[in-house]
Design a protein around this motif. Structure first.
Motif, PDB file in Angstrom:
ATOM      1  N   SER A 107      38.209  40.528  33.437  1.00 38.47           N
ATOM      2  CA  SER A 107      39.245  42.143  33.835  1.00 38.47           C
ATOM      3  C   SER A 107      40.321  42.218  33.594  1.00 38.47           C
ATOM      4  O   SER A 107      41.482  41.563  34.288  1.00 38.47           O
ATOM      5  CB  SER A 107      38.285  42.472  35.759  1.00 38.47           C
ATOM      6  OG  SER A 107      39.177  43.644  35.852  1.00 38.47           O
ATOM      7  N   LYS A 108      40.262  42.940  32.443  1.00 39.83           N
ATOM      8  CA  LYS A 108      41.993  43.442  32.279  1.00 39.83           C
ATOM      9  C   LYS A 108      42.294  44.613  33.626  1.00 39.83           C
ATOM     10  O   LYS A 108      43.524  44.618  33.374  1.00 39.83           O
ATOM     11  CB  LYS A 108      41.383  44.399  31.180  1.00 39.83           C
ATOM     12  CG  LYS A 108      41.249  43.767  29.925  1.00 39.83           C
ATOM     13  CD  LYS A 108      41.978  42.349  29.821  1.00 39.83           C
ATOM     14  CE  LYS A 108      41.465  42.096  28.226  1.00 39.83           C
ATOM     15  NZ  LYS A 108      40.026  41.193  28.579  1.00 39.83           N
ATOM     16  N   ASP A 109      41.524  44.817  34.832  1.00 39.86           N
ATOM     17  CA  ASP A 109      42.120  45.857  35.959  1.00 39.86           C
ATOM     18  C   ASP A 109      43.602  45.213  36.412  1.00 39.86           C
ATOM     19  O   ASP A 109      42.877  44.006  37.292  1.00 39.86           O
ATOM     20  CB  ASP A 109      40.747  46.487  36.796  1.00 39.86           C
ATOM     21  CG  ASP A 109      41.091  47.435  37.646  1.00 39.86           C
ATOM     22  OD1 ASP A 109      42.508  47.336  37.445  1.00 39.86           O
ATOM     23  OD2 ASP A 109      40.800  48.353  38.211  1.00 39.86           O
ATOM     24  N   ASP A 110      44.580  45.784  36.835  1.00 40.01           N
ATOM     25  CA  ASP A 110      45.790  44.769  37.351  1.00 40.01           C
ATOM     26  C   ASP A 110      45.117  45.120  39.079  1.00 40.01           C
ATOM     27  O   ASP A 110      45.766  43.929  39.726  1.00 40.01           O
ATOM     28  CB  ASP A 110      46.958  46.009  37.118  1.00 40.01           C
ATOM     29  CG  ASP A 110      47.492  46.090  36.070  1.00 40.01           C
ATOM     30  OD1 ASP A 110      47.274  45.115  35.248  1.00 40.01           O
ATOM     31  OD2 ASP A 110      47.767  46.893  35.164  1.00 40.01           O
ATOM     32  N   ARG A 111      44.398  45.925  38.990  1.00 41.36           N
ATOM     33  CA  ARG A 111      43.558  45.398  40.462  1.00 41.36           C
ATOM     34  C   ARG A 111      42.819  44.269  41.239  1.00 41.36           C
ATOM     35  O   ARG A 111      43.045  43.830  42.232  1.00 41.36           O
ATOM     36  CB  ARG A 111      42.821  46.535  41.096  1.00 41.36           C
ATOM     37  CG  ARG A 111      44.234  47.852  41.111  1.00 41.36           C
ATOM     38  CD  ARG A 111      43.004  49.570  41.367  1.00 41.36           C
ATOM     39  NE  ARG A 111      42.104  49.423  40.675  1.00 41.36           N
ATOM     40  CZ  ARG A 111      41.182  49.825  40.872  1.00 41.36           C
ATOM     41  NH1 ARG A 111      41.547  51.040  41.544  1.00 41.36           N
ATOM     42  NH2 ARG A 111      39.729  50.825  39.426  1.00 41.36           N
ATOM     43  N   ASP A 112      42.500  42.934  40.535  1.00 40.45           N
ATOM     44  CA  ASP A 112      41.513  42.793  40.121  1.00 40.45           C
ATOM     45  C   ASP A 112      42.391  41.070  40.049  1.00 40.45           C
ATOM     46  O   ASP A 112      42.571  41.076  39.187  1.00 40.45           O
ATOM     47  CB  ASP A 112      40.668  42.155  38.951  1.00 40.45           C
ATOM     48  CG  ASP A 112      39.481  43.064  39.247  1.00 40.45           C
ATOM     49  OD1 ASP A 112      39.156  44.013  40.314  1.00 40.45           O
ATOM     50  OD2 ASP A 112      39.308  43.596  38.413  1.00 40.45           O
ATOM     51  N   CYS A 175      47.042  36.657  38.104  1.00 36.96           N
ATOM     52  CA  CYS A 175      47.786  38.199  38.149  1.00 36.96           C
ATOM     53  C   CYS A 175      48.719  37.039  37.234  1.00 36.96           C
ATOM     54  O   CYS A 175      48.833  37.231  37.022  1.00 36.96           O
ATOM     55  CB  CYS A 175      47.744  38.384  39.696  1.00 36.96           C
ATOM     56  SG  CYS A 175      48.707  37.737  40.730  1.00 36.96           S
ATOM     57  N   LYS A 246      47.434  38.053  33.442  1.00 44.01           N
ATOM     58  CA  LYS A 246      46.754  37.343  33.763  1.00 44.01           C
ATOM     59  C   LYS A 246      46.130  36.423  33.430  1.00 44.01           C
ATOM     60  O   LYS A 246      45.161  36.770  31.368  1.00 44.01           O
ATOM     61  CB  LYS A 246      46.175  38.841  34.478  1.00 44.01           C
ATOM     62  CG  LYS A 246      44.450  38.303  34.925  1.00 44.01           C
ATOM     63  CD  LYS A 246      43.525  39.296  35.343  1.00 44.01           C
ATOM     64  CE  LYS A 246      43.991  40.296  35.966  1.00 44.01           C
ATOM     65  NZ  LYS A 246      43.313  41.394  36.768  1.00 44.01           N
ATOM     66  N   THR A 292      36.537  37.403  38.806  1.00 42.79           N
ATOM     67  CA  THR A 292      37.390  38.247  39.932  1.00 42.79           C
ATOM     68  C   THR A 292      36.751  37.549  41.511  1.00 42.79           C
ATOM     69  O   THR A 292      35.274  37.787  41.357  1.00 42.79           O
ATOM     70  CB  THR A 292      37.011  40.028  40.051  1.00 42.79           C
ATOM     71  OG1 THR A 292      37.124  40.454  38.580  1.00 42.79           O
ATOM     72  CG2 THR A 292      37.518  40.922  41.199  1.00 42.79           C
ATOM     73  N   LYS A 295      40.485  41.665  44.685  1.00 48.74           N
ATOM     74  CA  LYS A 295      41.566  42.806  44.648  1.00 48.74           C
ATOM     75  C   LYS A 295      42.434  43.065  45.377  1.00 48.74           C
ATOM     76  O   LYS A 295      42.396  43.054  46.854  1.00 48.74           O
ATOM     77  CB  LYS A 295      40.526  44.077  45.195  1.00 48.74           C
ATOM     78  CG  LYS A 295      39.125  44.582  43.512  1.00 48.74           C
ATOM     79  CD  LYS A 295      38.206  45.073  44.010  1.00 48.74           C
ATOM     80  CE  LYS A 295      37.155  45.556  42.708  1.00 48.74           C
ATOM     81  NZ  LYS A 295      37.962  45.482  41.237  1.00 48.74           N
ATOM     82  N   LYS A 298      43.672  47.920  49.331  1.00 44.40           N
ATOM     83  CA  LYS A 298      43.792  50.291  48.587  1.00 44.40           C
ATOM     84  C   LYS A 298      45.205  49.691  49.017  1.00 44.40           C
ATOM     85  O   LYS A 298      45.520  51.668  48.627  1.00 44.40           O
ATOM     86  CB  LYS A 298      42.741  50.605  49.439  1.00 44.40           C
ATOM     87  CG  LYS A 298      42.506  51.957  48.724  1.00 44.40           C
ATOM     88  CD  LYS A 298      40.962  52.948  49.663  1.00 44.40           C
ATOM     89  CE  LYS A 298      41.425  54.016  49.532  1.00 44.40           C
ATOM     90  NZ  LYS A 298      40.486  55.462  50.001  1.00 44.40           N
ATOM     91  N   ALA A 301      47.247  48.854  46.622  1.00 42.50           N
ATOM     92  CA  ALA A 301      47.296  49.745  45.170  1.00 42.50           C
ATOM     93  C   ALA A 301      47.998  50.783  45.181  1.00 42.50           C
ATOM     94  O   ALA A 301      48.945  51.066  44.402  1.00 42.50           O
ATOM     95  CB  ALA A 301      46.154  49.591  45.144  1.00 42.50           C
TER      96      ALA A 301
END
Length: 309
Positions: A107-112, A175, A246, A292, A295, A298, A301
C-alpha cells in the motif's frame, strides 16, 4: 510447549491453518526440551562458535548442493526469484536472494504500516507496562530487550515477525521516516522457534540484536529490532542512516531462523483486526513483506494532517 506439539500457523492469504515444517526439529527439541541436554544447549546455543562455523560453510561453494533439496523440502516458490536457482554460487547467495519487484506489492497510503519481512506475526496492541508473551512462551520485557531506550515504549504496542528458512530473508522499512539512531547489542544465538520460546531462554533479552529508531510523520518513533538466532551468520544492514521510504530495503539475515520486532509508542498505531484476533488465540499469522499490518491511529493521522497544513 509440550514435547512434539506441532506448530500451527494461520495463512493470512487463505485463512487456513497449517503445520509448520521445521528444519532440524529433532535437534531443537532435544536441546530445549530434553532434560539431559543442558550441556549441549550451552555449547551449541549459548556459544556463537557453532553458528559461525555453519555460516562459513553456507558461504562456501560446497553448500551449493543444499539449494535444490531446500527448495523442495520447504516448498519455496521459484517463480518469485529475481534470478534462477542455478545462478547462486553458495547456499547463502540463495538464502539472501532478491525477489521480483511485483512479487511483494504494498500500500502506498502513508497511514498504512506494512510488514517489514515475510514471516509469522504476533501482535500486542497494548503492552502490559513493558511485558509481552509470545506463543506458549515466557514473559519478556522491553526493558531488557532495549536497555536505556525502553521507557518511551512502556504501554506501547509491539509486533513480532518470525522468519523461517523457507522465507525471503531480506527485510524492509515498514513506513517512511528518518533514521535518528541505531545500535548493535551483542549476545547469544538461541533459536527463535516457539519450541525454544516455550522452554525458557530470554531470546529477546539475551540474543544478539540491532535496533534502529525511525522518526515518522504520524506514527511517532518506531523502533525496528533485528534479532539474531541459531545458525544466523550475520545481521547485515544495508541502510543505516538518512531518510527512508516505505519498503526500501533495510538489510538481510544470512542462513538461519531470525526475527524482526517492531515497537511503537503508546497510542500511535492500530494493528489489523485479523492479526489481533489470531494473536489473542495464541496463533501466529503468516504474512508477506509489504502486507499492511497496522494503521496510524485516527488521532495521530489527524494531528499529522493539521501540522502539514
Amino acid at each position: 510447549m509440550r514435547q512434539n506439539t506441532p506448530i500451527l500457523v494461520i495463512d493470512r492469504d487463505t485463512g487456513t491453518e497449517f503445520e509448520e515444517v521445521i528444519l532440524g526439529e529433532g535437534y531443537i527439541r532435544w536441546a530445549y526440551q530434553d532434560s539431559t541436554s543442558s550441556l549441549v544447549e550451552r555449547l551449541l546455543f549459548r556459544s556463537k562458535l557453532f553458528s559461525k562455523i555453519m555460516g562459513f560453510w553456507y558461504d562456501s561453494p560446497l553448500s551449493r548442493g543444499k539449494i535444490a533439496p531446500a527448495i523442495k523440502a520447504l516448498a519455496i516458490d521459484e517463480s518469485e526469484f529475481l534470478k534462477p536457482r542455478n545462478s547462486y554460487r553458495t547456499f547463502n547467495d540463495f538464502f539472501i536472494r532478491h525477489l521480483k519487484p511485483e512479487a511483494r506489492p504494498y500500500s502506498k497510503d502513508d497511514r498504512d504500516i506494512v510488514s517489514p519481512a515475510d514471516g509469522r506475526v504476533l501482535v500486542f496492541p497494548r503492552l502490559d507496562e513493558d511485558t509481552f508473551v509470545p506463543v506458549k512462551g515466557f514473559p519478556f520485557s522491553i526493558h531488557k530487550m532495549l536497555p536505556g531506550l525502553s521507557d518511551r515504549y512502556v504501554n506501547g504496542a509491539l509486533a513480532i515477525i518470525r522468519l523461517c528458512p523457507a522465507d525471503y530473508h531480506r527485510y524492509h522499512f515498514p513506513c517512511a521516516g528518518k533514521i535518528s539512531d541505531s545500535k548493535d547489542i551483542d549476545g547469544a544465538l538461541h533459536s527463535v522457534n516457539p519450541i525454544a520460546l516455550g522452554s525458557g531462554p530470554d531470546v529477546f533479552g539475551e540474543n544478539k540484536r540491532s535496533y534502529t529508531l525511525i522518526e515518522t510523520e504520524a506514527a511517532g518513533t518506531v523502533c525496528f529490532v533485528e534479532v539474531g538466532a541459531f545458525g544466523v551468520g550475520s545481521i547485515v544492514d544495508t541502510v543505516s542512516s538518512d531518510l527512508v521510504n516505505k519498503m526500501d530495503e533495510k538489510g538481510y539475515f544470512k542462513f538461519g531462523g531470525s526475527t524482526v520486532v517492531l515497537v511503537f509508542e503508546q497510542g500511535k498505531i492500530d494493528f489489523s483486526q485479523d492479526l489481533i484476533d489470531n494473536s489473542a488465540l495464541g496463533k501466529e499469522t503468516l504474512v508477506k513483506v509489504g502486507q499492511t499490518i497496522a494503521k496510524v491511529s485516527k488521532h495521530e493521522a489527524e494531528r499529522a494532517a493539521a501540522r502539514s497544513r
